[in-house]
Write a protein that holds these residues in place. Structure first.
Motif, PDB file in Angstrom:
ATOM      1  N   ASN A 179      -0.072   3.677  -8.046  1.00  0.00           N
ATOM      2  CA  ASN A 179       0.075   2.374  -7.404  1.00  0.00           C
ATOM      3  C   ASN A 179       0.562   2.460  -5.957  1.00  0.00           C
ATOM      4  O   ASN A 179       1.186   1.530  -5.445  1.00  0.00           O
ATOM      5  N   PRO A 181      -1.244   3.629  -2.274  1.00  0.00           N
ATOM      6  CA  PRO A 181      -2.442   4.155  -1.607  1.00  0.00           C
ATOM      7  C   PRO A 181      -2.157   5.449  -0.846  1.00  0.00           C
ATOM      8  O   PRO A 181      -1.148   5.570  -0.164  1.00  0.00           O
ATOM      9  N   THR A 182      -3.071   6.415  -1.012  1.00  0.00           N
ATOM     10  CA  THR A 182      -2.977   7.692  -0.305  1.00  0.00           C
ATOM     11  C   THR A 182      -4.061   7.754   0.761  1.00  0.00           C
ATOM     12  O   THR A 182      -5.240   7.576   0.448  1.00  0.00           O
ATOM     13  N   THR A 218      -8.668   5.190   2.017  1.00  0.00           N
ATOM     14  CA  THR A 218      -7.476   5.276   1.181  1.00  0.00           C
ATOM     15  C   THR A 218      -7.873   5.285  -0.296  1.00  0.00           C
ATOM     16  O   THR A 218      -8.887   4.693  -0.687  1.00  0.00           O
ATOM     17  N   ASN A 220      -6.132   4.792  -4.244  1.00  0.00           N
ATOM     18  CA  ASN A 220      -4.979   4.316  -4.991  1.00  0.00           C
ATOM     19  C   ASN A 220      -5.208   4.559  -6.481  1.00  0.00           C
ATOM     20  O   ASN A 220      -6.146   4.021  -7.066  1.00  0.00           O
TER      21      ASN A 220
END
Length: 252
Positions: A179, A181-182, A218, A220
């Motif tokens: 939960n 975002p990368t 991103t 997630n």
């Protein structure tokens, strides 16, 4: 575009509905299913019909080893519980549902709004039809070397993992935080192994899916609560191996 990625649903209607509802609430514009719609769980027909409807609206759905087994029969490497479940599943799918499964491709490639290429597969990208597990640096490197995509997505392992690689170096494992975002840096290539919607095996019983923003770059990993009791009750009622219900409470 915000893409919802779901894999290893395994006939778990409650987990599937919870993930799909949450993905839509969060703004998902496209769905990609990375295989194993069926097997283990008690509602394979429902899952196949829902995914087929999504595919008719532009979703992607790929072949998983349990999907293939439901059409062609269980493979020799399946354990007793998996074999029993897939034989039960095959008896409950009608011809149209089996035809849909049989027609699913083993891999897919898309080009996003940013121009970056994304590759989708159920297992290791080097051999999509062999369903090899990506479980560490060595298998991740083989999968990453097989394609030139900026991001490769797979499932099959039922445990979330994330790897990145820069030219001339070995892949690096990165533990994703649920939960959150990368950012997937454009200077690296990425391999994301998604967790399971319907049968998590990372010690966390919450259903798992991911959201990929291909414009912002991103990813997630999302965890979702669902009615485990109802999913387990249906497995017991169907006469499937009890272990398949019990493990849902453990996430293992």
């Amino acid at each position: 575009m915000l893409i919802a990625l779901l894999t290893d649903i395994h006939g778990n209607r409650e987990a599937f509905d919870a993930c799909r509802l949450e993905a839509r609430r969060l703004g998902a514009e496209k769905f990609v299913y990375l295989g194993d719609l069926v097997g283990y769980g008690a509602e394979p027909s429902y899952i196949v019909d829902c995914v087929a409807e999504d595919v008719a609206r532009g979703a992607i759905s790929l072949m998983g080893n349990h999907d293939l087994a439901a059409v062609e029969g269980p493979s020799d490497y399946m354990n007793d519980a998996a074999r029993s479940a897939i034989e039960w599943t095959a008896r409950r799918l009608d011809k149209a549902q089996k035809d849909f499964l049989a027609a699913m491709p083993y891999m897919a490639t898309t080009v996003g709004e940013s121009g970056a290429e994304t590759f989708y597969v159920h297992g290791d990208a080097s051999a999509p039809e062999r369903f090899i597990y990506v479980t560490g640096i060595d298998t991740a490197e083989r999968s990453l070397n097989a394609v030139n995509a900026h991001v490769t997505f797979c499932g099959h392992v039922h445990r979330p993992q994330l790897y990145h690689v820069t030219p001339g170096k070995a892949p690096i494992f990165f533990a994703p935080t649920a939960n959150l975002p990368t950012p997937l840096a454009r200077s690296r290539r990425w391999l994301a192994v998604l967790g399971s919607v319907g049968q998590p095996r990372d010690g966390n019983p919450l259903a798992s899916f991911a959201l990929y923003d291909d414009l912002r770059g991103t990813l997630n990993f999302i965890r979702v609560n669902y009615d485990v009791n109802d999913a387990a009750r249906k497995i017991f009622a169907a006469g499937l191996p009890e272990f398949l219900a019990e493990r849902l409470f453990l996430g293992w």
